[in-house]
Design an enzyme around this catalytic site. Sequence first.
Site, PDB file in Angstrom:
ATOM      1  N   HIS A 161       0.186   5.113   7.212  1.00  0.00           N
ATOM      2  CA  HIS A 161       0.463   5.478   5.824  1.00  0.00           C
ATOM      3  C   HIS A 161       0.743   6.973   5.692  1.00  0.00           C
ATOM      4  O   HIS A 161       0.118   7.787   6.375  1.00  0.00           O
ATOM      5  CB  HIS A 161      -0.730   5.123   4.933  1.00  0.00           C
ATOM      6  CG  HIS A 161      -1.043   3.673   4.888  1.00  0.00           C
ATOM      7  ND1 HIS A 161      -1.880   3.062   5.806  1.00  0.00           N
ATOM      8  CD2 HIS A 161      -0.626   2.694   4.042  1.00  0.00           C
ATOM      9  CE1 HIS A 161      -1.974   1.780   5.528  1.00  0.00           C
ATOM     10  NE2 HIS A 161      -1.223   1.521   4.474  1.00  0.00           N
TER      11      HIS A 161
ATOM     12  N   ASP B  81      -4.532   7.134  10.087  1.00  0.00           N
ATOM     13  CA  ASP B  81      -4.301   5.778  10.594  1.00  0.00           C
ATOM     14  C   ASP B  81      -2.927   5.624  11.231  1.00  0.00           C
ATOM     15  O   ASP B  81      -2.621   4.588  11.825  1.00  0.00           O
ATOM     16  CB  ASP B  81      -4.504   4.736   9.494  1.00  0.00           C
ATOM     17  CG  ASP B  81      -3.487   4.839   8.351  1.00  0.00           C
ATOM     18  OD1 ASP B  81      -2.557   5.671   8.430  1.00  0.00           O
ATOM     19  OD2 ASP B  81      -3.641   4.087   7.371  1.00  0.00           O
TER      20      ASP B  81
ATOM     21  N   SER C  59       0.810  -1.222   0.000  1.00  0.00           N
ATOM     22  CA  SER C  59       0.000   0.000   0.000  1.00  0.00           C
ATOM     23  C   SER C  59       0.843   1.271   0.000  1.00  0.00           C
ATOM     24  O   SER C  59       0.386   2.317  -0.468  1.00  0.00           O
ATOM     25  CB  SER C  59      -0.922   0.013   1.219  1.00  0.00           C
ATOM     26  OG  SER C  59      -0.182  -0.129   2.424  1.00  0.00           O
TER      27      SER C  59
END
Length: 236
Positions: free
Chosen positions: A211, A208, A59
């Site tokens: 990231h 979060d 990701s």
Amino acid sequence: MKTAGWRSVSIYGCAIALCQPLAACGGAAAPAAPKEEVRAVAPAALPADAPLVIAFGDSLYAGYRLGPKEGLVPQLQAQLLADGIRVRIQNAGVSGDTTAAGRQRLSFVLDNVKTKPALVVLGLGGNDMLRGIGPDQTRANLDAMLAELNRRGIPVLLTGMVAAPNLGADYAKAFNPIFPELATKYGASLYPFILDNVVSDPALMLDDHIHPNAKGVKTIVQSLAPLVEAALPDSE
């Protein structure tokens, strides 16, 4: 690693302790985001025969929760063009990928590009760490991928990860050396910790705490782009 890097690791550990129920970077329990398909970023200014760079990762490469121009690949593409390096970067980042998943799909990706890549930027292992997968498995999977790339004669720039401190000293002792040792074994270029100087600054991270946001990606690219340029066999 620089002192700033170790501060990043420490703060990363606190964030992981809070967010570990998510199980993985961009995994299923994270805020909804579909898996990103392999896609190419090829501005019209690039010639059709521009050298190919494949960004193969999770990701952090896929551009999790970022706009079309905000992720690692589009920002890296733009920076290389600004530096006069005319290469085409193909995004092979898939959110949630472990090293095992990457190992399974690597040959498929390499077999389905039109030209042999001039460079593969490889960044997997973060999800292994978040899921507590044994470092021996992470090492074996990365070793197999690097061996395959070496067999095909494709240079590699490896972007590393470090274990969050809350996972314990034994885990860190086994996990952290994986990236520098494999880079040395295969003669790959190395960026030791992809979130260095980013994870320590909340202004550069998504909510979060795992990231990077668009500004965080820009910070990564400022350090990563020169390494990509140096790793290319024939920069143009």
